[in-house]
Scaffold this motif. Structure first.
Motif, PDB file in Angstrom:
ATOM      1  N   TRP A  31       0.826  -1.202   0.000  1.00 27.66           N
ATOM      2  CA  TRP A  31       0.000   0.000   0.000  1.00 27.66           C
ATOM      3  C   TRP A  31       0.864   1.257   0.000  1.00 27.66           C
ATOM      4  O   TRP A  31       0.611   2.191  -0.760  1.00 27.66           O
ATOM      5  CB  TRP A  31      -0.942   0.023   1.197  1.00 27.66           C
ATOM      6  CG  TRP A  31      -1.900   1.171   1.089  1.00 27.66           C
ATOM      7  CD1 TRP A  31      -3.000   1.253   0.293  1.00 27.66           C
ATOM      8  CD2 TRP A  31      -1.795   2.442   1.751  1.00 27.66           C
ATOM      9  NE1 TRP A  31      -3.599   2.487   0.421  1.00 27.66           N
ATOM     10  CE2 TRP A  31      -2.889   3.230   1.299  1.00 27.66           C
ATOM     11  CE3 TRP A  31      -0.905   2.979   2.670  1.00 27.66           C
ATOM     12  CZ2 TRP A  31      -3.096   4.534   1.754  1.00 27.66           C
ATOM     13  CZ3 TRP A  31      -1.110   4.277   3.125  1.00 27.66           C
ATOM     14  CH2 TRP A  31      -2.200   5.040   2.663  1.00 27.66           C
ATOM     15  N   PHE A  32       1.907   1.283   0.830  1.00 27.16           N
ATOM     16  CA  PHE A  32       2.794   2.446   0.843  1.00 27.16           C
ATOM     17  C   PHE A  32       3.379   2.718  -0.540  1.00 27.16           C
ATOM     18  O   PHE A  32       3.562   3.870  -0.935  1.00 27.16           O
ATOM     19  CB  PHE A  32       3.929   2.247   1.847  1.00 27.16           C
ATOM     20  CG  PHE A  32       3.583   2.619   3.255  1.00 27.16           C
ATOM     21  CD1 PHE A  32       2.835   3.749   3.547  1.00 27.16           C
ATOM     22  CD2 PHE A  32       4.025   1.847   4.321  1.00 27.16           C
ATOM     23  CE1 PHE A  32       2.522   4.105   4.849  1.00 27.16           C
ATOM     24  CE2 PHE A  32       3.726   2.188   5.629  1.00 27.16           C
ATOM     25  CZ  PHE A  32       2.976   3.315   5.895  1.00 27.16           C
ATOM     26  N   GLN A  33       3.683   1.662  -1.282  1.00 31.71           N
ATOM     27  CA  GLN A  33       4.311   1.833  -2.584  1.00 31.71           C
ATOM     28  C   GLN A  33       3.405   2.525  -3.594  1.00 31.71           C
ATOM     29  O   GLN A  33       3.870   2.951  -4.642  1.00 31.71           O
ATOM     30  CB  GLN A  33       4.769   0.470  -3.125  1.00 31.71           C
ATOM     31  CG  GLN A  33       5.990  -0.069  -2.394  1.00 31.71           C
ATOM     32  CD  GLN A  33       6.398  -1.448  -2.859  1.00 31.71           C
ATOM     33  OE1 GLN A  33       5.575  -2.230  -3.354  1.00 31.71           O
ATOM     34  NE2 GLN A  33       7.670  -1.782  -2.700  1.00 31.71           N
ATOM     35  N   THR A  34       2.124   2.648  -3.300  1.00 29.74           N
ATOM     36  CA  THR A  34       1.223   3.359  -4.208  1.00 29.74           C
ATOM     37  C   THR A  34       1.266   4.876  -3.994  1.00 29.74           C
ATOM     38  O   THR A  34       0.611   5.606  -4.738  1.00 29.74           O
ATOM     39  CB  THR A  34      -0.232   2.884  -4.039  1.00 29.74           C
ATOM     40  OG1 THR A  34      -0.748   3.326  -2.763  1.00 29.74           O
ATOM     41  CG2 THR A  34      -0.337   1.373  -4.120  1.00 29.74           C
ATOM     42  N   GLY A  35       2.039   5.343  -2.987  1.00 32.08           N
ATOM     43  CA  GLY A  35       2.051   6.776  -2.726  1.00 32.08           C
ATOM     44  C   GLY A  35       3.411   7.387  -2.470  1.00 32.08           C
ATOM     45  O   GLY A  35       3.639   8.544  -2.819  1.00 32.08           O
ATOM     46  N   VAL A  36       4.327   6.630  -1.856  1.00 33.72           N
ATOM     47  CA  VAL A  36       5.627   7.206  -1.521  1.00 33.72           C
ATOM     48  C   VAL A  36       6.663   6.738  -2.525  1.00 33.72           C
ATOM     49  O   VAL A  36       6.430   5.835  -3.326  1.00 33.72           O
ATOM     50  CB  VAL A  36       6.056   6.830  -0.085  1.00 33.72           C
ATOM     51  CG1 VAL A  36       5.007   7.301   0.915  1.00 33.72           C
ATOM     52  CG2 VAL A  36       6.293   5.329   0.053  1.00 33.72           C
ATOM     53  N   ASP A  37       7.830   7.355  -2.495  1.00 32.82           N
ATOM     54  CA  ASP A  37       8.841   7.091  -3.516  1.00 32.82           C
ATOM     55  C   ASP A  37       9.652   5.831  -3.239  1.00 32.82           C
ATOM     56  O   ASP A  37      10.174   5.215  -4.170  1.00 32.82           O
ATOM     57  CB  ASP A  37       9.774   8.304  -3.628  1.00 32.82           C
ATOM     58  CG  ASP A  37       9.022   9.537  -4.092  1.00 32.82           C
ATOM     59  OD1 ASP A  37       8.914   9.738  -5.315  1.00 32.82           O
ATOM     60  OD2 ASP A  37       8.521  10.285  -3.239  1.00 32.82           O
ATOM     61  N   ALA A  38       9.788   5.460  -1.969  1.00 37.87           N
ATOM     62  CA  ALA A  38      10.547   4.260  -1.631  1.00 37.87           C
ATOM     63  C   ALA A  38      10.097   3.737  -0.275  1.00 37.87           C
ATOM     64  O   ALA A  38       9.741   4.520   0.615  1.00 37.87           O
ATOM     65  CB  ALA A  38      12.050   4.549  -1.617  1.00 37.87           C
ATOM     66  N   VAL A  39      10.109   2.410  -0.128  1.00 33.94           N
ATOM     67  CA  VAL A  39       9.743   1.766   1.136  1.00 33.94           C
ATOM     68  C   VAL A  39      10.841   0.788   1.510  1.00 33.94           C
ATOM     69  O   VAL A  39      11.273  -0.023   0.682  1.00 33.94           O
ATOM     70  CB  VAL A  39       8.397   1.010   1.029  1.00 33.94           C
ATOM     71  CG1 VAL A  39       8.003   0.452   2.392  1.00 33.94           C
ATOM     72  CG2 VAL A  39       7.307   1.910   0.480  1.00 33.94           C
ATOM     73  N   ASP A  40      11.300   0.872   2.753  1.00 32.99           N
ATOM     74  CA  ASP A  40      12.337  -0.014   3.251  1.00 32.99           C
ATOM     75  C   ASP A  40      11.813  -0.750   4.484  1.00 32.99           C
ATOM     76  O   ASP A  40      10.850  -0.298   5.118  1.00 32.99           O
ATOM     77  CB  ASP A  40      13.589   0.806   3.613  1.00 32.99           C
ATOM     78  CG  ASP A  40      14.810  -0.068   3.850  1.00 32.99           C
ATOM     79  OD1 ASP A  40      14.771  -1.257   3.484  1.00 32.99           O
ATOM     80  OD2 ASP A  40      15.786   0.448   4.418  1.00 32.99           O
ATOM     81  N   TYR A  41      12.437  -1.892   4.779  1.00 33.88           N
ATOM     82  CA  TYR A  41      12.043  -2.667   5.965  1.00 33.88           C
ATOM     83  C   TYR A  41      13.280  -2.933   6.813  1.00 33.88           C
ATOM     84  O   TYR A  41      14.321  -3.348   6.296  1.00 33.88           O
ATOM     85  CB  TYR A  41      11.400  -3.992   5.552  1.00 33.88           C
ATOM     86  CG  TYR A  41      11.273  -4.982   6.692  1.00 33.88           C
ATOM     87  CD1 TYR A  41      10.343  -4.793   7.719  1.00 33.88           C
ATOM     88  CD2 TYR A  41      12.107  -6.104   6.761  1.00 33.88           C
ATOM     89  CE1 TYR A  41      10.246  -5.686   8.767  1.00 33.88           C
ATOM     90  CE2 TYR A  41      12.010  -7.010   7.811  1.00 33.88           C
ATOM     91  CZ  TYR A  41      11.079  -6.796   8.804  1.00 33.88           C
ATOM     92  OH  TYR A  41      10.987  -7.678   9.858  1.00 33.88           O
ATOM     93  N   ARG A  42      13.157  -2.693   8.119  1.00 35.59           N
ATOM     94  CA  ARG A  42      14.214  -3.000   9.080  1.00 35.59           C
ATOM     95  C   ARG A  42      13.622  -3.906  10.163  1.00 35.59           C
ATOM     96  O   ARG A  42      12.583  -3.573  10.737  1.00 35.59           O
ATOM     97  CB  ARG A  42      14.754  -1.712   9.726  1.00 35.59           C
ATOM     98  CG  ARG A  42      15.215  -0.656   8.731  1.00 35.59           C
ATOM     99  CD  ARG A  42      16.548  -1.000   8.096  1.00 35.59           C
ATOM    100  NE  ARG A  42      16.924  -0.015   7.087  1.00 35.59           N
ATOM    101  CZ  ARG A  42      17.535   1.134   7.348  1.00 35.59           C
ATOM    102  NH1 ARG A  42      17.812   1.459   8.612  1.00 35.59           N
ATOM    103  NH2 ARG A  42      17.871   1.969   6.369  1.00 35.59           N
TER     104      ARG A  42
END
Length: 239
Positions: A31-42
């Motif tokens: 879902w985040f990828q439909t609005g922000v430029d990059a998504v990371d997971y830690r």
């Protein structure tokens, strides 16, 4: 200025999200990828409680906020409250609405748009005055919301204007001005514009364009100039 023009001129900020949780969160990442430029997971230690998972937001490499992951998960299918209910005070997803102001999302569901709409209506309810303009697309959508807008009009000093693409052959809604036959401009967009009664801290708006698959692309905003443009576009469509 038309609603289509407003939409094509949207300029979202550059935002990145980092999710911190014991396990990957693919549904939230998607879902985040439909609005922000990059998504990371830690990853966090496995013994970390789910309630301690969170995500951070950076805008142009500047830290904006850290928010509980519960807020994002709740927004995937948010609860819907009436504008005057006290339940708003404890709703986790409101924090997500706050920090993602002006983000252009490429996959919004009707329920998510309704939750954001109720947030704006709640602000108007709390203000108790000012002008609220709402595009309902079709008469059937306005009919479903008529009791809510009847109460907003009856119990506040709000100046309420609603816009539909077709005709209105139902009973009038006391205190609500209904603008009909708005055509494709109104029929294609979900729009709210609340002027905050001149208070920029209360000003808020929403514009979303329906896609062929019944989803929506759009954003919500607290930017006074954009809300004013939405208001002008709605007024022009109703003339």
């Amino acid at each position: 200025m038309t609603l289509s023009t407003c939409f094509t001129r949207l300029e979202p900020p550059t935002r990145t999200v980092t999710i911190y949780a014991p396990q990957p969160q693919p549904d939230i990442v998607d879902w985040f990828q439909t609005g922000v430029d990059a998504v990371d997971y830690r990853s966090l230690p496995d013994e970390t409680a789910a309630s301690q998972s969170f995500f951070s937001i950076h805008e142009d490499e500047t830290f904006v906020a850290a928010v509980s992951l519960d807020a994002a998960r709740e927004f995937l299918e948010p609860p819907i409250y009436e504008p005057w209910t006290d339940a708003f005070d404890d709703a986790a997803y409101r924090r997500l609405i706050d920090v993602f102001e002006s983000t252009v999302w490429r996959s919004l569901e009707r329920r998510q748009l309704l939750a954001v709409s109720r947030e704006i209506e709640n602000r108007a309810w709390r203000a108790g005055s000012g002008t609220l303009r709402v595009g309902f697309q079709q008469a059937t959508a306005l009919e479903a919301m008529a009791p809510v807008y009847a109460r907003l009009a009856a119990e506040t000093a709000l100046d309420i204007h609603v816009y539909i693409a077709d005709d209105w052959n139902r009973p009038s809604i006391p205190g609500v001005t209904i603008h009909t036959n708005g055509g494709d401009e109104i029929g294609s967009f979900w729009v709210l514009a609340f002027d905050g009664d001149g208070d920029p801290l209360r000003t808020s708006g929403l514009i979303a364009r329906e896609r062929a698959d019944s989803g929506f692309d759009g954003l919500w905003t607290d930017e006074t100039q954009l809300v004013a443009r939405l208001e002008r576009a709605l007024r022009a469509a109703g003339e």
